[in-house]
Design a protein around this motif. Structure first.
Motif, mmCIF file in Angstrom:
data_model
loop_
_atom_site.group_PDB
_atom_site.id
_atom_site.type_symbol
_atom_site.label_atom_id
_atom_site.label_comp_id
_atom_site.label_asym_id
_atom_site.label_seq_id
_atom_site.Cartn_x
_atom_site.Cartn_y
_atom_site.Cartn_z
ATOM 1 N N MET A 106 0.825 -1.207 0.000
ATOM 2 C CA MET A 106 0.000 0.000 0.000
ATOM 3 C C MET A 106 0.866 1.266 0.000
ATOM 4 N N ILE A 107 1.937 1.242 0.781
ATOM 5 C CA ILE A 107 2.833 2.401 0.822
ATOM 6 C C ILE A 107 3.578 2.554 -0.495
ATOM 7 N N ALA A 118 3.868 5.553 -3.460
ATOM 8 C CA ALA A 118 5.149 6.047 -3.977
ATOM 9 C C ALA A 118 5.180 6.112 -5.495
ATOM 10 N N VAL A 119 4.461 5.204 -6.162
ATOM 11 C CA VAL A 119 4.531 5.153 -7.629
ATOM 12 C C VAL A 119 3.346 5.829 -8.316
ATOM 13 N N LEU A 120 2.363 6.301 -7.544
ATOM 14 C CA LEU A 120 1.211 6.960 -8.144
ATOM 15 C C LEU A 120 1.574 8.381 -8.580
ATOM 16 N N PRO A 121 1.421 8.701 -9.839
ATOM 17 C CA PRO A 121 1.749 10.061 -10.304
ATOM 18 C C PRO A 121 0.878 11.115 -9.606
ATOM 19 N N GLY A 122 1.535 12.125 -9.058
ATOM 20 C CA GLY A 122 0.792 13.229 -8.475
ATOM 21 C C GLY A 122 0.280 13.023 -7.071
ATOM 22 N N HIS A 123 0.539 11.863 -6.464
ATOM 23 C CA HIS A 123 0.065 11.665 -5.088
ATOM 24 C C HIS A 123 0.839 12.602 -4.155
ATOM 25 N N PRO A 124 0.160 13.316 -3.257
ATOM 26 C CA PRO A 124 0.850 14.304 -2.417
ATOM 27 C C PRO A 124 1.901 13.715 -1.478
ATOM 28 N N PHE A 125 1.822 12.405 -1.194
ATOM 29 C CA PHE A 125 2.803 11.781 -0.297
ATOM 30 C C PHE A 125 3.806 10.923 -1.070
ATOM 31 N N ALA A 179 2.109 -3.560 -10.378
ATOM 32 C CA ALA A 179 3.361 -4.249 -10.725
ATOM 33 C C ALA A 179 4.571 -3.388 -10.352
ATOM 34 N N GLU A 180 4.466 -2.091 -10.598
ATOM 35 C CA GLU A 180 5.544 -1.171 -10.236
ATOM 36 C C GLU A 180 5.729 -1.117 -8.724
ATOM 37 N N ALA A 181 4.617 -1.129 -8.000
ATOM 38 C CA ALA A 181 4.681 -1.125 -6.538
ATOM 39 C C ALA A 181 5.313 -2.408 -6.013
ATOM 40 N N LYS A 182 4.961 -3.545 -6.594
ATOM 41 C CA LYS A 182 5.554 -4.828 -6.188
ATOM 42 C C LYS A 182 7.067 -4.810 -6.373
#
Length: 220
Positions: free
Chosen positions: A149-150, A154-161, A206-209
């Motif tokens: 989840m974390i 980290a890999v989501l474009p534009g996520h504030p965290f 997949a990128e998060a994994k």
């Protein structure tokens, strides 16, 4: 109900009075098992809100005073290293709670949704909320779910965290005893099947994994 305090992915939280809140699941369901798990871990010293009543889709609980861990990290009142260390400690403490009925010594109580938005930083210490997904199983699955989840953030474009999520993940996995890699695929399957996971999050799974795999291999 006097005021809507918060809305999550599948539930709304209302203020009943100064001491109690009502958590109501929008798609209905039965909160009995969730309430029973919260009461059980509370009886074993784990920090959860007090449960007053549970019926149908409604759970009446203690009203907590304080920001979520994510809010505290975002406004700078909690630094990344301290936050990740607290989250790792909460995972380890939960996995030390004696399991109710399992005969397999490797079985532990799992939260399966333990991330910074589900930890409230009260004056008395961190308190873990949202036990809807809790169950029993291998502790590595719990760590894998948290890490995934974390990493997704980290890999989501534009996520504030997003920028803070990767160093947070690195510290978390450095502090956890259980290696998430053996359960990472199972965690990914759970995320894929979860109706609360967005299409964008699934697209970056997949990128998060890969990010979790890289970080876990550094520390385990």
């Amino acid at each position: 109900m006097t005021a809507l305090l918060a809305s999550g992915r599948d539930a709304d939280v209302y203020a009943l009075d100064e001491l109690r809140v009502l958590r109501r699941y929008r798609r209905g369901g039965d909160v009995t098992a969730e309430a029973a798990m919260m009461r059980y871990v509370s009886d074993h010293g784990y920090p959860v809100p007090r449960v007053y009543s549970a019926e149908g889709a409604d759970l009446v609980m203690e009203r907590l005073d304080g920001p979520t861990m994510l809010q505290a990290l975002s406004d700078g009142t909690l630094d990344l290293h301290s936050g990740a260390t607290v989250l790792a400690d909460l995972l380890e403490r939960l996995h030390k709670v004696r399991v109710r009925s399992a005969t397999d010594p490797g079985t532990r109580i799992l939260h399966l949704d333990l991330h910074p938005e589900n930890v409230v930083m009260t004056e008395g210490g961190p308190v873990v909320i949202d036990w809807r997904n809790s169950t029993e199983g291998p502790p590595e699955l719990d760590v894998a779910m948290t890490a995934l989840m974390i990493a997704t953030v980290a890999v989501l474009p534009g996520h504030p965290f997003a920028e803070q999520a990767e160093p947070f993940l690195d510290t978390l996995l450095r502090c956890t005893r259980d290696n998430p890699l053996s359960q990472l695929e199972a965690a990914a399957h759970r995320c894929t099947a979860d109706p609360n996971v967005t299409a964008e999050e699934r697209a970056h799974l997949a990128e998060a994994k890969l990010l979790v795999t890289t970080a876990a291999r550094l520390h385990h």
